[in-house]
Enzyme design. Structure first.
Site, short mmCIF file in Angstrom:
data_model
loop_
_atom_site.label_atom_id
_atom_site.label_comp_id
_atom_site.label_asym_id
_atom_site.label_seq_id
_atom_site.Cartn_x
_atom_site.Cartn_y
_atom_site.Cartn_z
N CYS A 1 60.54 34.72 26.64
CA CYS A 1 60.41 33.98 25.37
C CYS A 1 60.14 34.92 24.20
CB CYS A 1 59.33 32.91 25.48
SG CYS A 1 57.71 33.56 25.91
N CYS B 1 51.87 22.33 34.40
CA CYS B 1 51.08 21.47 35.28
C CYS B 1 50.01 22.27 35.99
CB CYS B 1 51.97 20.84 36.34
SG CYS B 1 53.30 19.85 35.64
N TYR C 1 47.80 32.62 26.78
CA TYR C 1 47.41 31.30 26.27
C TYR C 1 47.03 30.28 27.33
CZ TYR C 1 48.22 26.52 24.62
OH TYR C 1 48.10 25.18 24.37
N GLY D 1 47.59 20.24 31.95
CA GLY D 1 48.40 19.04 31.83
C GLY D 1 47.55 17.85 31.47
N CYS E 1 54.43 35.03 34.70
CA CYS E 1 54.48 34.59 33.29
C CYS E 1 53.32 35.22 32.51
CB CYS E 1 54.39 33.08 33.23
SG CYS E 1 54.16 32.45 31.56
N CYS F 1 57.19 38.23 33.29
CA CYS F 1 58.28 37.59 32.55
C CYS F 1 57.86 37.52 31.09
CB CYS F 1 58.55 36.18 33.08
SG CYS F 1 59.85 35.32 32.15
N ASN G 1 54.27 22.93 40.08
CA ASN G 1 54.07 23.55 38.77
C ASN G 1 55.21 24.54 38.55
OD1 ASN G 1 51.79 26.06 37.46
ND2 ASN G 1 53.12 24.67 36.35
N CYS H 1 61.28 28.67 26.84
CA CYS H 1 60.95 29.03 28.22
C CYS H 1 61.67 28.05 29.14
CB CYS H 1 59.44 28.92 28.44
SG CYS H 1 58.98 29.20 30.17
P1 AMP Z 1 51.99 26.39 15.80
O1 AMP Z 1 51.17 26.77 14.63
O2 AMP Z 1 52.61 25.03 15.62
O3 AMP Z 1 52.98 27.43 16.10
O4 AMP Z 1 51.04 26.25 17.06
C1 AMP Z 1 50.35 27.36 17.47
C2 AMP Z 1 49.21 26.94 18.36
O5 AMP Z 1 49.71 26.28 19.53
C3 AMP Z 1 48.40 28.11 18.80
O6 AMP Z 1 47.06 27.86 18.45
C4 AMP Z 1 48.59 28.18 20.30
O7 AMP Z 1 47.34 28.42 20.92
C5 AMP Z 1 49.12 26.83 20.68
N1 AMP Z 1 50.19 26.90 21.69
C6 AMP Z 1 50.98 27.92 22.00
N2 AMP Z 1 51.86 27.61 22.97
C7 AMP Z 1 51.61 26.34 23.31
C8 AMP Z 1 52.16 25.43 24.26
N3 AMP Z 1 53.17 25.78 25.04
N4 AMP Z 1 51.63 24.22 24.33
C9 AMP Z 1 50.62 23.85 23.52
N5 AMP Z 1 50.07 24.64 22.59
C10 AMP Z 1 50.54 25.88 22.48
#
Ligand code: AMP
Length: 457
Positions: free
Chosen positions: A435, A2, A240, A28, A234, A432, A99, A381
């Site tokens: 994961c 969030c 990301y 979010g 985190c 942290c 959050n 996580c």
């Molecule tokens: P995947 O190929 O399904 O493993 O998705 C990877 C993509 O999801 C990457 O481009 C990341 O930037 C993005 N990503 C990583 N963590 C998250 C998250 N918690 N929520 C949304 N997207 C994510």
């Protein structure tokens, strides 16, 4: 995950919060809300599913406002769970924007329910609201301190108790929270990009374990009433989650990602490649860092449709699969006949990546070398990032060569844990990385599934 925002002491507090939420939309995208308070007993809440831009600018006024953008797991994507929470209790209104994920919310909630509390949502955050309502302390900052005693897990909070605005960050400092100033007003935001949009200046971070209160006199009171804990910011915020134009945990996200990309290029060079490109947008800066160190040209090989949200937001696998093509299209002129390095910030389920590799090959790429600016994600996580359960995490199920085979890449290199931690500002200590490493700083929540349905914020 969030985004949270709060303003105290500005006639346009609601308008500023509305703007601030635009800059926190990436944190979010399921629902959002604004609560406006006049500090004299009137409060109004606007909450809506969807994006901030879907709603006309609110016309409510009041010198105090709180805002929230929400992103959760499938089960809790409902309007009841949209924040900020607003309730009326004996000392006046209580409003809260949270959050993070609380790790002992299930136990705390059961205890409250056994004593007669009735909950209106499935959110872990509501536990804090009930504890605030029960506190007998006089001063708002003491009420919040009392309410947070024994609450474990991740929380960055903005709270209004009557005419007092409060902010708090859990003692491990999992989630970011900054304080800013605009004229005589004090603002709080998850990320500095939300201060930038309203023209506020960054004052400082809210410290881990710190509670801040601003009452009618506008004076900032700070206290550290909670038991000290080892710092666990985190690292995934840098990898990301946060925006690259933000500073989180006192460091630039752009600089962090470039350093990650440079380190990745050292750890996993791709000497035979012709060019490097990113999976936009979250890995743009890391791919630039990779290009810089490897000496390879940085190309725009994938075009992202900006009107489509983050792929994970789709609660079902079928929805996520379809979205890969809707969201990305390759540029054949860049890829045809080339040996390419594709940089992404993370691989979670592997769904998006596998789809992307197929698109890249379909556009004529001769070799695809995948480089990832975070280590393999092997565990969920519990602290607020919406990663799936272990059985859906590809790196928890397959070895790196097996993942490469599954994705259809010619080579696959992940940055090392040590490489990641020493690349982010303020590292390598104090982060942290549960994961990635399995090194969880708290016991797992009693019933993770129940909890994760509850918030996932
Ligand atoms: P995947 O190929 O399904 O493993 O998705 C990877 C993509 O999801 C990457 O481009 C990341 O930037 C993005 N990503 C990583 N963590 C998250 C998250 N918690 N929520 C949304 N997207 C994510």
């Amino acid at each position: 995950m969030c985004g949270i925002f709060g303003v105290h002491g500005h006639p346009d507090a609601v308008h500023l919060t509305h703007l601030g939420l635009y800059s926190l939309q990436h944190r979010g995208q399921e629902s959002f809300g604004i609560v406006a308070l006049d500090g004299e007993g009137t409060a109004q809440a606007i909450r809506s599913m969807g994006l901030v831009s879907d709603m006309p600018a609110p016309t409510t006024h009041g010198p105090i406002a709180l805002g929230h953008t929400r992103y959760s797991t499938a089960g809790s994507s409902t309007i009841e769970n949209a924040q900020p929470v607003l309730v009326r209790s004996r000392g006046g209104h209580i409003s809260l924007a949270h959050n993070g994920n609380l790790t002992n919310a299930a136990e705390l909630r059961i205890a409250l329910e056994e004593e007669g509390s009735i909950f209106a949502s499935t959110m872990d955050s509501e536990v804090i609201v009930h504890r605030l309502a029960r506190s007998t302390a006089e001063a708002p900052i003491e009420r919040l301190a009392e309410a947070l005693q024994g609450v474990d897990g991740a929380y960055s909070l903005v709270v209004a108790l009557g005419g007092t605005l409060l902010a708090a960050r859990d003692p491990r400092g999992w989630r970011p929270l900054v304080m800013g100033r605009l004229d005589d007003a004090v603002l709080f935001a998850s990320e500095t990009c939300a201060l930038d949009i309203v023209g506020a200046t960054l004052d400082r971070e809210v410290e881990p374990g710190e509670l801040i209160a601003i009452g009618a006199d506008g004076i900032v009171h700070s206290s550290f009433p909670l038991e000290r804990k080892v710092l666990h910011r985190c690292v995934f915020e840098h990898v990301y989650f946060a925006r690259p134009d933000s500073h989180v945990f006192g460091g630039s996200v752009d600089r962090a990602r470039r350093a990650l990309g440079r380190r990745l290029a050292v750890e996993h060079p791709a000497p035979s490649a012709d060019l490097v490109f990113s999976v936009p947008d979250s890995s743009n800066s890391a791919a630039l860092g990779f290009a810089e160190t490897s000496g390879l040209p940085y190309e725009l090989a994938l075009i992202r449709n900006h009107y489509v949200g983050r792929t994970f937001i789709q609660p079902t696998q079928a929805g996520r699969d379809a979205k890969v093509k809707v969201k990305y299209n390759p540029v054949r002129e860049v890829l045809d006949g080339k040996r390419v390095v594709m940089v992404d910030d993370s691989i979670v389920r592997g769904t998006t990546t596998r789809g992307l590799v197929a698109l890249i090959r379909g556009a004529g790429a001769r070799e695809v070398h995948m480089r990832v600016s975070s280590p393999p994600i092997t565990g969920p996580c519990y602290y607020g990032i919406d990663t799936p359960n272990r059985d859906e995490l590809i790196a928890a199920q397959l070895s790196i060569p097996e993942i490469a085979g599954h994705l259809g890449v010619d080579s696959l290199g992940y940055i090392s844990l040590e490489g990641m931690l020493s690349s982010v500002p303020g590292g390598p200590e104090g982060f942290c990385h549960a994961c990635f490493s399995g090194d969880y700083p708290t016991p797992p929540p009693a019933d993770p599934d129940k909890l994760r349905l509850g918030c996932g914020c």
